[in-house]
Write an enzyme that holds these catalytic residues in place. Sequence first.
Site, PDB file in Angstrom:
ATOM      1  N   LYS A  24      -0.952   0.935  -1.234  1.00 14.88           N
ATOM      2  CA  LYS A  24      -2.004   0.212  -0.500  1.00 14.88           C
ATOM      3  C   LYS A  24      -2.489   1.018   0.715  1.00 14.88           C
ATOM      4  CE  LYS A  24      -4.620  -3.183   0.969  1.00 14.88           C
ATOM      5  NZ  LYS A  24      -5.881  -3.544   0.334  1.00 14.88           N
ATOM      6  N   LYS A  83      -4.996  -2.516  11.588  1.00 12.46           N
ATOM      7  CA  LYS A  83      -3.579  -2.737  11.275  1.00 12.46           C
ATOM      8  C   LYS A  83      -3.122  -1.822  10.141  1.00 12.46           C
ATOM      9  CE  LYS A  83      -2.918  -5.678   8.204  1.00 12.46           C
ATOM     10  NZ  LYS A  83      -2.698  -5.752   6.773  1.00 12.46           N
ATOM     11  N   SER A  91      -0.515  -6.931   3.018  1.00  9.37           N
ATOM     12  CA  SER A  91      -0.462  -5.474   3.220  1.00  9.37           C
ATOM     13  C   SER A  91       0.329  -5.237   4.496  1.00  9.37           C
ATOM     14  CB  SER A  91      -1.865  -4.903   3.405  1.00  9.37           C
ATOM     15  OG  SER A  91      -2.713  -5.304   2.368  1.00  9.37           O
TER      16      SER A  91
END
Length: 298
Positions: A171, A239, A96
């Site tokens: 995502k 993140k 990701s």
Amino acid sequence: MKRIGFIGLGIMGAPMARNLLKAGYALAVHDIVSEKVRALADAGAQAAGSAREAAARSDVVITMLPNSPEVRQAVLGPDGVLEGARPGTILVDMSSIAPLASRRIAEEVSRKGVVMLDAPVSGGEPKAIEGKLAIMVGGPTEAFEQVRPILAVMGSAVTHVGGIGSGNVAKLANQIIVALNIAAMSEAMVLATKAGVSAEKVYQAIRGGLAASAVLEAKMPLVLKGNFRPGFRIELHIKDLLNALDTAHAVGVPLPLSSAVTEILQALKIDGKGADDHGGIIQFYERLARTEVRHAGP
Ligand code: NAD
């Protein structure tokens, strides 16, 4: 049958690679941690000393790494995938990462005739083990069709979303929904507990109604046990939300709730909980309210 290079054998990569081995694919595996490579070699994979070596032995290279800098390093850095790849090699980055980073890396590898897909996943370690991940793919349709059977080994829902980078946009949407769901569940369950009602009973009472969710089913049983072993680490979710905020700012979208939850996650990280599962978000609320949500019974 295509030969596969697999780079990044962490919580997710290791079970995904094992499922490809079980399906009969020849696999050359690499990780910067040599014990992780040895564990897969014991299961029948070929150990590769570098990403370059793994790519040189493969038709398709899969990367499953933490974030954009690690993917750039493993693909474009010294001894990286690009050095070992040939024109026609398909690179499937299942990490990701920021959508913009996917587009830039795709552009750089295309100069050598390598085609890249971004194919991040959702479902966490349990679904990775079962081979039932949700996989969201961006990139050229032809390359997608070529690797679809490989993706189908690792996932039960494989969706071609659009051009390169769109898998990672999907995502980011997924990660916003998951983070906000866990925060909402945590806020509600701390309230229930401090109001004198069993969180376990509230969970039983609401799981068949509109508040039902995959997050509630996956995380509530762990919260009740106080089990915050990762799973998906809080620092990885930071993140993802930072990538979502960057992307949103670039296209001109405010994300008020995501930025609030990012700060909650930052507070937990500063408190030494960055390696906990993201279900551990509840610890932030527990601390604020001086209340613990745990299984009441024996
Ligand atoms: P992890 O930290 O467990 O695994 C990453 C692996 O990459 C490690 O084994 C590390 O040694 C290796 N690595 C790092 N840099 C490398 C390099 N330059 N070359 C080779 N190997 C390198 O992380 P994870 O939980 O497996 O997550 C991987 C990706 O999948 C992340 O982008 C994460 O956001 C995403 N993801 C994770 C989950 C989850 O539940 N854990 C769920 C969905 C998506």
